[in-house]
Design a protein around this motif. Structure first.
Motif, short mmCIF file in Angstrom:
data_model
loop_
_atom_site.label_atom_id
_atom_site.label_comp_id
_atom_site.label_asym_id
_atom_site.label_seq_id
_atom_site.Cartn_x
_atom_site.Cartn_y
_atom_site.Cartn_z
N LEU A 156 1.66 -1.08 -0.31
CA LEU A 156 0.50 -0.31 0.22
C LEU A 156 0.71 1.24 0.30
CD1 LEU A 156 -3.09 -0.66 2.58
CD2 LEU A 156 -2.92 -1.00 -0.44
N PRO A 157 0.67 2.13 -0.77
CA PRO A 157 1.50 3.41 -1.22
C PRO A 157 0.89 4.24 -0.12
CG PRO A 157 0.16 3.26 -3.13
CD PRO A 157 0.15 2.25 -2.25
N GLN A 158 2.26 5.26 -0.14
CA GLN A 158 1.49 6.28 0.93
C GLN A 158 0.50 7.09 0.22
OE1 GLN A 158 4.67 8.23 2.85
NE2 GLN A 158 5.60 6.45 3.04
N ALA A 159 -0.31 7.79 1.21
CA ALA A 159 -1.35 7.79 -0.14
C ALA A 159 -1.15 9.50 -0.39
CB ALA A 159 -2.39 9.02 1.41
N ASP A 160 0.45 10.64 0.17
CA ASP A 160 0.10 11.86 -0.90
C ASP A 160 1.74 11.80 -1.79
OD1 ASP A 160 2.98 10.78 0.49
OD2 ASP A 160 2.83 13.14 1.95
N GLY A 161 2.16 9.31 -2.49
CA GLY A 161 2.42 9.48 -2.96
C GLY A 161 4.13 9.71 -2.80
N SER A 162 4.25 10.37 -1.25
CA SER A 162 5.78 9.89 -1.21
C SER A 162 6.05 8.63 -0.39
CB SER A 162 6.04 11.29 -0.57
OG SER A 162 5.25 11.01 0.54
N GLY A 163 7.67 9.00 -0.19
CA GLY A 163 8.04 7.71 0.70
C GLY A 163 7.77 6.69 0.14
N GLU A 164 8.24 5.41 1.06
CA GLU A 164 7.73 3.94 0.04
C GLU A 164 6.85 3.63 1.14
OE1 GLU A 164 10.60 1.23 2.68
OE2 GLU A 164 12.48 2.27 2.01
N SER A 165 6.08 1.64 0.43
CA SER A 165 5.28 1.76 0.51
C SER A 165 5.01 0.77 2.11
CB SER A 165 4.58 0.60 -0.52
OG SER A 165 4.58 0.93 -1.93
N ALA A 166 3.58 0.32 2.38
CA ALA A 166 3.81 -0.62 3.67
C ALA A 166 3.46 -1.97 3.14
CB ALA A 166 2.44 0.16 4.44
N ARG A 167 4.02 -2.65 3.60
CA ARG A 167 3.94 -4.18 3.56
C ARG A 167 2.93 -4.84 4.16
NH1 ARG A 167 8.27 -7.19 -0.06
NH2 ARG A 167 7.26 -5.62 -1.30
N VAL A 168 1.83 -4.87 3.31
CA VAL A 168 0.86 -5.49 4.67
C VAL A 168 0.29 -7.25 4.03
CG1 VAL A 168 -1.27 -4.76 5.42
CG2 VAL A 168 0.02 -2.79 4.49
N TYR A 169 -0.25 -7.57 5.26
CA TYR A 169 -1.04 -9.00 5.24
C TYR A 169 -2.52 -8.83 5.44
CZ TYR A 169 -1.53 -13.73 6.36
OH TYR A 169 -1.81 -15.21 6.79
N GLY A 170 -3.03 -9.40 4.42
CA GLY A 170 -4.99 -9.15 4.63
C GLY A 170 -5.96 -10.72 4.07
N LEU A 171 -6.37 -10.99 4.43
CA LEU A 171 -7.40 -11.59 3.46
C LEU A 171 -8.12 -10.52 2.43
CD1 LEU A 171 -9.94 -12.28 6.17
CD2 LEU A 171 -7.77 -13.96 5.35
N LEU A 172 -8.54 -11.28 1.84
CA LEU A 172 -8.79 -11.53 0.10
C LEU A 172 -10.76 -11.45 0.23
CD1 LEU A 172 -6.60 -12.19 -2.36
CD2 LEU A 172 -7.19 -10.01 -1.86
N THR A 173 -12.05 -10.41 -0.67
CA THR A 173 -13.13 -10.87 -0.12
C THR A 173 -13.56 -10.14 -1.68
OG1 THR A 173 -14.78 -10.63 0.90
CG2 THR A 173 -13.40 -8.52 1.14
#
Length: 139
Positions: A81-98
């Motif tokens: 998930l990228p940062q909302a303002d487009g700067s910096g690194e993305s967060a790596r997130v683990y999750g279920l798909l629905t």
């Protein structure tokens, strides 16, 4: 999840708020850590960052063999998930798909975070983010 922890983490859990290490730019989600997982800075200084609702699947697995009371197949993904303002690194997130067909899944597929009930503990729902292919992308 206990009541106090629920209240401490509710803001970042419901709003995709992450924490960026000021030493190395690593983005931690959902928890703010005392020690940076990447550079080892301790105590680390983190700054809140807002994550975008849309990200990209980096890898996924479809679980087929689970206890009888858990619905299968159950796809799980690691999403950047990228940062909302487009700067910096993305967060790596683990999750279920629905709300997603298995044929729609591949590395690089765009997904959107949706705040949904994961399960209930018998007294109240336990909510968090799940991911799905955006409706406009579905064929």
């Amino acid at each position: 999840m206990s009541g106090p922890r629920y209240n401490r983490t509710r803001r970042q859990d419901q709003r995709l708020v992450a924490f960026e290490c000021q030493s190395c730019d690593y983005v931690s989600f959902p928890d703010e850590k005392r020690t940076c997982k990447r550079c080892g800075d301790a105590p680390a200084t983190f700054e809140e960052v807002q994550l975008a609702e849309r990200g990209e699947i980096q890898t996924f697995v479809v679980q087929e063999y689970l206890p009888d009371d858990i619905e299968v197949p159950q796809p799980l993904a690691i999403v950047d998930l990228p940062q909302a303002d487009g700067s910096g690194e993305s967060a790596r997130v683990y999750g279920l798909l629905t709300e997603t067909e298995l044929e729609e899944l591949s590395v690089g597929t765009e997904v959107v975070a949706r705040f949904r009930e994961l399960f209930d503990d018998g007294e109240r729902p336990i909510n968090s983010f799940k991911f799905s292919v955006p409706r406009e992308v579905k064929r």
